[in-house]
Design a protein around this motif. Structure first.
Motif, PDB file in Angstrom:
ATOM      1  N   GLY A 109       0.832  -1.188   0.000  1.00  0.00           N
ATOM      2  CA  GLY A 109       0.000   0.000   0.000  1.00  0.00           C
ATOM      3  C   GLY A 109       0.873   1.246   0.000  1.00  0.00           C
ATOM      4  N   SER A 110       0.233   2.411   0.059  1.00  0.00           N
ATOM      5  CA  SER A 110       0.979   3.673   0.050  1.00  0.00           C
ATOM      6  C   SER A 110       1.351   4.147   1.441  1.00  0.00           C
ATOM      7  CB  SER A 110       0.170   4.753  -0.660  1.00  0.00           C
ATOM      8  OG  SER A 110       0.000   4.417  -2.024  1.00  0.00           O
TER       9      SER A 110
ATOM     10  N   TYR B  37      13.021  -3.370  -5.268  1.00  0.00           N
ATOM     11  CA  TYR B  37      11.774  -2.623  -5.190  1.00  0.00           C
ATOM     12  C   TYR B  37      12.050  -1.160  -5.487  1.00  0.00           C
ATOM     13  CZ  TYR B  37       8.861  -6.318  -3.138  1.00  0.00           C
ATOM     14  OH  TYR B  37       8.125  -7.463  -2.929  1.00  0.00           O
ATOM     15  N   GLN B  39      10.470   2.730  -4.917  1.00  0.00           N
ATOM     16  CA  GLN B  39       9.526   3.517  -4.130  1.00  0.00           C
ATOM     17  C   GLN B  39       9.519   4.954  -4.649  1.00  0.00           C
ATOM     18  OE1 GLN B  39      10.273   4.247   0.119  1.00  0.00           O
ATOM     19  NE2 GLN B  39       8.115   3.843   0.529  1.00  0.00           N
ATOM     20  N   SER B  42       5.090   8.626  -4.372  1.00  0.00           N
ATOM     21  CA  SER B  42       3.773   8.177  -3.901  1.00  0.00           C
ATOM     22  C   SER B  42       3.896   7.232  -2.705  1.00  0.00           C
ATOM     23  CB  SER B  42       3.025   7.458  -5.027  1.00  0.00           C
ATOM     24  OG  SER B  42       3.682   6.245  -5.363  1.00  0.00           O
ATOM     25  N   ARG B  43       5.112   6.774  -2.427  1.00  0.00           N
ATOM     26  CA  ARG B  43       5.460   5.926  -1.266  1.00  0.00           C
ATOM     27  C   ARG B  43       5.121   4.455  -1.449  1.00  0.00           C
ATOM     28  NH1 ARG B  43       2.638   9.453   3.439  1.00  0.00           N
ATOM     29  NH2 ARG B  43       1.028   7.953   2.888  1.00  0.00           N
ATOM     30  N   GLN B  44       4.401   4.105  -2.483  1.00  0.00           N
ATOM     31  CA  GLN B  44       4.043   2.703  -2.677  1.00  0.00           C
ATOM     32  C   GLN B  44       5.238   1.927  -3.217  1.00  0.00           C
ATOM     33  OE1 GLN B  44       1.100   1.927  -5.697  1.00  0.00           O
ATOM     34  NE2 GLN B  44       0.293   0.172  -4.579  1.00  0.00           N
ATOM     35  N   MET B  45       5.584   0.851  -2.544  1.00  0.00           N
ATOM     36  CA  MET B  45       6.691   0.009  -2.981  1.00  0.00           C
ATOM     37  C   MET B  45       6.220  -0.842  -4.158  1.00  0.00           C
ATOM     38  SD  MET B  45       9.272   0.408  -0.798  1.00  0.00           S
ATOM     39  CE  MET B  45      10.165  -1.104  -0.564  1.00  0.00           C
ATOM     40  N   LEU B  47       7.427  -3.794  -6.971  1.00  0.00           N
ATOM     41  CA  LEU B  47       8.418  -4.801  -7.314  1.00  0.00           C
ATOM     42  C   LEU B  47       8.944  -4.552  -8.727  1.00  0.00           C
ATOM     43  CD1 LEU B  47       9.903  -7.440  -6.624  1.00  0.00           C
ATOM     44  CD2 LEU B  47       7.969  -8.670  -7.644  1.00  0.00           C
ATOM     45  N   PHE B  91      15.195  -0.155  -3.445  1.00  0.00           N
ATOM     46  CA  PHE B  91      15.568  -0.993  -2.317  1.00  0.00           C
ATOM     47  C   PHE B  91      15.845  -2.416  -2.775  1.00  0.00           C
ATOM     48  CE2 PHE B  91      14.663   1.832   1.176  1.00  0.00           C
ATOM     49  CZ  PHE B  91      13.720   2.711   0.669  1.00  0.00           C
TER      50      PHE B  91
END
Lengths: 117, 116
Positions: A109-110, B37, B39, B42-45, B47, B91
């Motif tokens: 998720g974010s 990964y 990121q 938007s902060r969403q990791m 793959l 990451f």
């Protein structure tokens, strides 16, 4: 198909309070994991749930707890907040049914950005 | 305990050029998975690519490929024809093959900037 949904996106609390964060996994996913992300420590594993049971736990104090409901939604709770708990909390879900069952992808998720003042 | 190290806190690449991000890890296990990964802000990791340790062939996903050196415990990510949208934190992560899918060990990350 909706992705992993985390609420709220942002949260501000004061020291000593407690907080509950919510995570709704992708439909059909029964495994949910939580991570804490900070600039200093990076991404650290908190815990993982599968079918309402905690399957794995990271190295965090007992103030950090979680649970999973029968619909696979998960919550994590932090009690007696400390300044150091300020972080981005990420939730991830997967189709995995048992450890080592394969290399199913984790979908994140974010996150919820928690600030402790 | 397993550890993952990314020695490059920041990297920069010109658009359309190639860049390689480094990752080393330490483990006594013989069977495991490695991941990269991404990121974005938007902060969403997300793959990017995945490698099974028992496979000698390096994984590729379009413009992304890895150089997996099991003996050296090295797992670098090569991004070809870099695009502005590639700018993000990257990451490297490790997971034991017998471990649960949700328990990944992450490196500290590399911030990639792409110059137009």
């Amino acid at each position: 198909k909706a992705g992993v949904t985390q609420t709220p996106r942002y949260l501000i609390k004061t020291r000593g309070q407690q907080v509950t964060l919510s995570c709704s996994p992708i439909s059909g996913h029964r495994s949910v994991s939580w991570y804490q992300q900070t600039p200093g420590q990076g991404l650290q594993f908190l815990f993982e749930y599968f079918s309402e049971t905690q399957r794995n736990k990271g190295n965090f104090p007992g103030r950090f707890s979680g649970r999973q409901f029968s619909n696979s939604r998960s919550e994590m709770n932090v009690s007696t907040l400390e300044l150091g708990d300020s972080a981005l909390y990420l939730c991830a879900s997967s189709l995995a049914t048992r450890p080592g069952s394969g290399n199913e992808k984790l979908f994140f998720g974010s996150g919820t950005q928690l600030s402790v003042l | 305990a397993q550890t993952v190290t990314q020695s490059q806190p920041e990297m920069s690449v010109q658009e359309a050029e190639t860049v390689t991000l480094s990752c080393t890890y330490d483990t006594s296990e013989s069977d495991y998975y490695l991941f990269w990964y991404k990121q974005p802000p938007s902060r969403q990791m997300i793959l990017v690519i995945r490698q099974e340790a028992y496979k000698q062939q390096n994984a590729t996903e379009n413009r992304f490929s890895v150089n997996f050196q099991k003996a050296a415990k090295s797992f670098s990510l090569k991004i070809s024809d870099s695009q502005l949208g590639d700018a993000a934190m990257y990451f490297c992560a490790y997971r034991s093959a017998g471990g649960s899918q949700g328990n990944l060990i992450f490196g500290k990350g590399t911030k990639l900037s792409v110059k137009p």
